[in-house]
Design a protein around this motif. Structure first.
Motif, mmCIF file in Angstrom:
data_model
loop_
_atom_site.group_PDB
_atom_site.id
_atom_site.type_symbol
_atom_site.label_atom_id
_atom_site.label_comp_id
_atom_site.label_asym_id
_atom_site.label_seq_id
_atom_site.Cartn_x
_atom_site.Cartn_y
_atom_site.Cartn_z
ATOM 1 N N GLY A 17 2.676 3.151 7.437
ATOM 2 C CA GLY A 17 0.988 2.572 7.223
ATOM 3 C C GLY A 17 0.976 1.207 6.908
ATOM 4 O O GLY A 17 2.020 0.476 7.292
ATOM 5 N N PRO A 18 -0.182 0.714 6.310
ATOM 6 C CA PRO A 18 -0.189 -0.741 6.155
ATOM 7 C C PRO A 18 0.856 -1.356 5.052
ATOM 8 O O PRO A 18 0.366 -1.658 4.012
ATOM 9 N N VAL A 19 1.910 -1.658 5.353
ATOM 10 C CA VAL A 19 3.015 -1.758 4.756
ATOM 11 C C VAL A 19 2.824 -3.380 4.378
ATOM 12 O O VAL A 19 3.409 -3.749 3.360
ATOM 13 N N THR A 20 2.146 -3.852 4.782
ATOM 14 C CA THR A 20 1.953 -5.459 4.521
ATOM 15 C C THR A 20 0.661 -5.806 3.703
ATOM 16 O O THR A 20 0.469 -7.171 3.586
ATOM 17 N N ALA A 21 0.126 -4.772 3.447
ATOM 18 C CA ALA A 21 -1.248 -5.061 2.562
ATOM 19 C C ALA A 21 -0.776 -4.907 1.190
ATOM 20 O O ALA A 21 0.097 -3.972 0.661
ATOM 21 N N PRO A 22 -1.543 -5.836 0.435
ATOM 22 C CA PRO A 22 -1.234 -5.528 -1.207
ATOM 23 C C PRO A 22 -1.718 -4.556 -1.841
ATOM 24 O O PRO A 22 -3.032 -4.034 -1.569
ATOM 25 N N HIS A 23 -1.296 -4.022 -2.808
ATOM 26 C CA HIS A 23 -1.727 -2.707 -3.507
ATOM 27 C C HIS A 23 -1.126 -2.760 -4.766
ATOM 28 O O HIS A 23 0.257 -2.505 -5.083
ATOM 29 N N HIS A 24 -1.828 -2.886 -6.075
ATOM 30 C CA HIS A 24 -1.023 -3.070 -7.298
ATOM 31 C C HIS A 24 -0.708 -1.450 -7.756
ATOM 32 O O HIS A 24 -1.408 -1.199 -8.642
ATOM 33 N N PRO A 56 -12.360 -1.672 -8.337
ATOM 34 C CA PRO A 56 -11.186 -1.262 -7.466
ATOM 35 C C PRO A 56 -11.306 -1.856 -6.178
ATOM 36 O O PRO A 56 -12.004 -1.745 -5.532
ATOM 37 N N LYS A 57 -9.978 -2.301 -5.678
ATOM 38 C CA LYS A 57 -9.680 -2.776 -4.408
ATOM 39 C C LYS A 57 -8.374 -2.134 -4.013
ATOM 40 O O LYS A 57 -7.280 -2.321 -4.884
ATOM 41 N N VAL A 58 -8.251 -1.846 -2.638
ATOM 42 C CA VAL A 58 -6.877 -1.428 -2.277
ATOM 43 C C VAL A 58 -6.732 -1.908 -0.791
ATOM 44 O O VAL A 58 -7.550 -1.645 0.072
ATOM 45 N N GLY A 59 -5.550 -2.676 -0.588
ATOM 46 C CA GLY A 59 -5.119 -3.177 0.916
ATOM 47 C C GLY A 59 -5.544 -4.821 0.921
ATOM 48 O O GLY A 59 -5.007 -5.436 1.488
ATOM 49 N N VAL A 60 -7.035 -4.819 0.531
ATOM 50 C CA VAL A 60 -7.489 -6.182 0.466
ATOM 51 C C VAL A 60 -7.923 -6.563 -0.809
ATOM 52 O O VAL A 60 -8.182 -5.329 -1.588
ATOM 53 N N PHE A 61 -7.531 -7.821 -0.979
ATOM 54 C CA PHE A 61 -7.965 -8.097 -2.520
ATOM 55 C C PHE A 61 -9.338 -8.608 -2.575
ATOM 56 O O PHE A 61 -10.300 -8.933 -1.584
ATOM 57 N N HIS A 62 -9.918 -8.810 -3.802
ATOM 58 C CA HIS A 62 -11.155 -9.256 -4.297
ATOM 59 C C HIS A 62 -11.373 -10.504 -3.616
ATOM 60 O O HIS A 62 -10.724 -11.465 -4.062
ATOM 61 N N HIS A 63 -12.795 -10.482 -2.979
ATOM 62 C CA HIS A 63 -13.184 -11.914 -2.750
ATOM 63 C C HIS A 63 -14.054 -12.366 -4.084
ATOM 64 O O HIS A 63 -14.544 -11.336 -4.888
ATOM 65 N N VAL A 67 0.760 -1.225 0.094
ATOM 66 C CA VAL A 67 0.072 0.069 -0.122
ATOM 67 C C VAL A 67 0.746 1.254 -0.144
ATOM 68 O O VAL A 67 1.769 1.276 0.809
ATOM 69 N N GLY A 68 0.667 2.179 -0.927
ATOM 70 C CA GLY A 68 1.346 3.406 -1.062
ATOM 71 C C GLY A 68 0.131 4.649 -0.947
ATOM 72 O O GLY A 68 -0.971 4.273 -1.099
#
Lengths: 199, 390
Positions: free
Chosen positions: B124-131, B370-377, B118-119
């Protein structure tokens, strides 16, 4: 498609992540099923609130897991801390036969309201047994692994034993196998009780 | 076979590997012998693993004082003939872009692992995914050039596509990115590692060319083809006479013909798009609705498609394994006759949605998820499928 959804929750350091890695090794490396393990990362894995998940595909023809996170309702839930127990609801688990198990540690959780409403909930004083029998908390992991292996039946006992040998220091293999056996016995006792209750 | 060789190649078989480790092992299998980096969550396991593994195989793993030094060390090592790589996350990538421009300009092959988080910012939430680096890598640097970016979606692909990335770097001599993320980097999955012989068959080794008169890429005036010579190696006879960051000729001499220099840097890659653009089609045969995805969201998309198909909805997935260069023609063909397009991306912007917008018919409706930090279910995607199929 038959996914087996496992979630383990507790504090970092209790073996949450190790147990999940043992499950993916036993089911995928030795049991040859497709599987994905995911885990909490960072400070939570080092003492904070910690979780790990394993998704196992029981259909041997399916070679990979699509969605990598465990989806509710779970097939198997392991709860090791009071805080995590507060968030558990009976609906979190499947209601079908031979699945929907909850294991919780009665030596770390004083009260667990949801567990009373779940038929297939097994409370075991895991940490206490580990300390009393082996003089060390870490053996709790192999006890849990024994319970998991017996109840889930998703991989063979041989796969489980190979996994223990891979994971634990060689000097402690025998003790860990004993702990595994203890866990198995607890699970078997529980299964008999379940059967009696059903009758 | 030397001991170092034995250690480079893992014995054939199945392993349970963390994503970041699978990427590091893929790099070793591809012949990596230099890693320069500066640890950053969520990429740290890459340098951690290579710090142990590279010395075992006679390679070098350098933890530099910062990202700038890391990428410069990687460039130096590559110029000296090493297969070189770095790994970082968004904040590290933004510090490295200046040198990426130089590498592109001098056609220095290297592989760049971007484990996105995440940027913006370093906290911040450095361990969450964010493309969120999809756009940045596309235009990473000043000057004009074309990069290649690959988006794996599981640990097996992190291993396999890292080998592919090194091969692309050797062949096309342009920056090659592997787009992982915080989630994928920390997942554990089975990875099948082929035998040493099989791995070696797949790998393009660094070697000196036959013709020493042409060092940098050029356009063959007779055939119109773009020719990419093998990369030069400092310390051999095939040595770049200049390594200046200037528009240059195939001999490395400054040129004022900047337009054709830019053309070469871009077209040497784009003219090979058929070989570079890796894609995957899932249940697309008769699909009215097309999902276009890359990386992690592909996995949820596959599941959503299975569920939608069970309901009788004709939907399929077109997956971009190679994100850059974007395959205009392929995508145009795929979406030409569809009734709706769905694009689940792990960012707000929709970097790939912008590209699809360019090639689709104006009247074809497109829905971004769009999703940020959590990915699509899978349900996030399934709900949109149901909505657009009405």
């Amino acid at each position: 498609m038959s996914r087996y959804e496992v979630r383990i929750v507790g504090y970092g350091g209790q073996g949450v992540i190790t147990l999940s890695k043992m499950i993916i090794n036993a089911s995928s490396l030795y049991g040859n099923l497709a599987a994905t393990q995911t885990e909490a990362y960072g400070s939570s894995a080092r003492g904070g609130r910690c979780w790990a998940e394993v998704v196992i595909e029981l259909d041997k023809n399916i070679k990979s897991i699509d969605y990598p996170k465990a989806m509710e309702p779970y097939d198997f839930l392991v709860v090791l801390s009071e805080e995590a127990a507060k968030n558990v609801k009976p609906d979190n688990l499947k209601k079908d036969e031979n699945t929907g198990y909850l294991i919780w540690d009665t030596s770390t959780i004083q009260s667990f309201r949801a567990a009373k409403q779940i038929d297939k909930a097994i409370g075991i004083p895991i940490q206490r047994i580990a300390v009393e029998v082996f003089n060390n908390m870490v053996f709790g992991n192999s006890i849990l692994f024994g319970v998991f292996t017996s109840l889930s039946k998703i991989f063979s006992e041989q796969s489980a034993i190979e996994t223990i040998k891979k994971f634990v220091p060689s000097a402690t293999i025998n003790q860990n196998l004993e702990a595994f056996e203890l866990g198995k016995q607890e699970a078997e006792k529980f299964l008999i009780k379940l059967k009696e209750a059903a009758n | 076979m030397s001991d170092k060789d034995t250690k480079r190649y893992l014995p054939e078989g199945k392993y349970i590997m963390m994503g970041n480790v699978a990427m590091a092992e893929g790099a070793l299998a591809a012949g990596l012998n230099f890693f320069g980096g500066y640890p950053i969550t969520p990429s740290t396991e890459v340098i951690e693993h290579l710090a142990k593994r590279l010395p075992e195989v006679g390679g070098t793993c350098l933890q530099m004082e910062d990202e700038l030094a890391s990428i410069n060390a990687v460039m130096g090592a590559s110029l000296a003939g090493a297969k070189a790589m770095t790994a970082t996350s968004g904040p590290g990538l933004s510090l490295m872009v200046e040198t990426i421009s130089m590498a592109a300009n001098l056609e220095i092959p290297f592989v760049f692992c971007d484990v996105q988080r995440v940027g913006p910012g370093s906290h911040g939430p450095v361990t969450a995914p964010h493309h969120n680096d999809i756009g940045l890598v596309r235009f990473a640097g000043h000057g004009e050039f074309q990069v290649i970016a690959l988006a794996p979606m599981n640990c097996q692909e992190l291993f396999d596509l890292t080998i592919t990335a090194f091969n692309f770097a050797e062949t096309y001599r342009c920056p090659v990115f592997i787009l992982s993320d915080a989630y994928l980097g920390h997942i554990h999955e089975p990875v099948y590692v082929p035998s040493k012989e099989e791995v070696i068959k797949r790998v393009i080794m660094r070697e000196l060319p036959q013709d020493y008169s042409k060092i940098y890429s050029y356009k063959d005036n007779d055939t119109g083809a773009y020719v990419i010579p093998k990369p030069p190696i400092i310390g051999t006879d095939y040595y770049p006479p200049t390594a200046l960051q200037l528009p240059h000729t195939t001999q490395g001499l400054p040129t004022s013909n900047i337009l054709s220099f830019m053309e070469i840097l871009i077209e040497k890659v784009k003219s090979n798009i058929d070989k570079i653009s890796l894609t995957e089609e899932y249940r697309l045969e008769d699909a009215d609705i097309v999902i276009i995805a890359y990386g992690l969201p592909v996995r949820a998309s596959y599941r959503a498609v299975d569920e939608a198909r069970d309901m009788g909805i004709k939907v399929g997935v077109f997956r971009l394994i190679t994100v850059w260069p974007f395959p205009d023609e392929k995508v145009r063909e795929v979406v030409e006759n569809c009734k709706a397009i769905i694009i689940p991306e792990l960012n707000y912007t929709g970097f790939i949605a912008e590209q699809v917008e360019r090639v689709k018919k104006p009247e074809t409706p497109m829905t971004k998820i769009p999703k940020v930090g959590v990915f699509h279910h899978p349900d996030d995607i399934l709900n949109v499928i149901k909505e657009v199929s009405k």
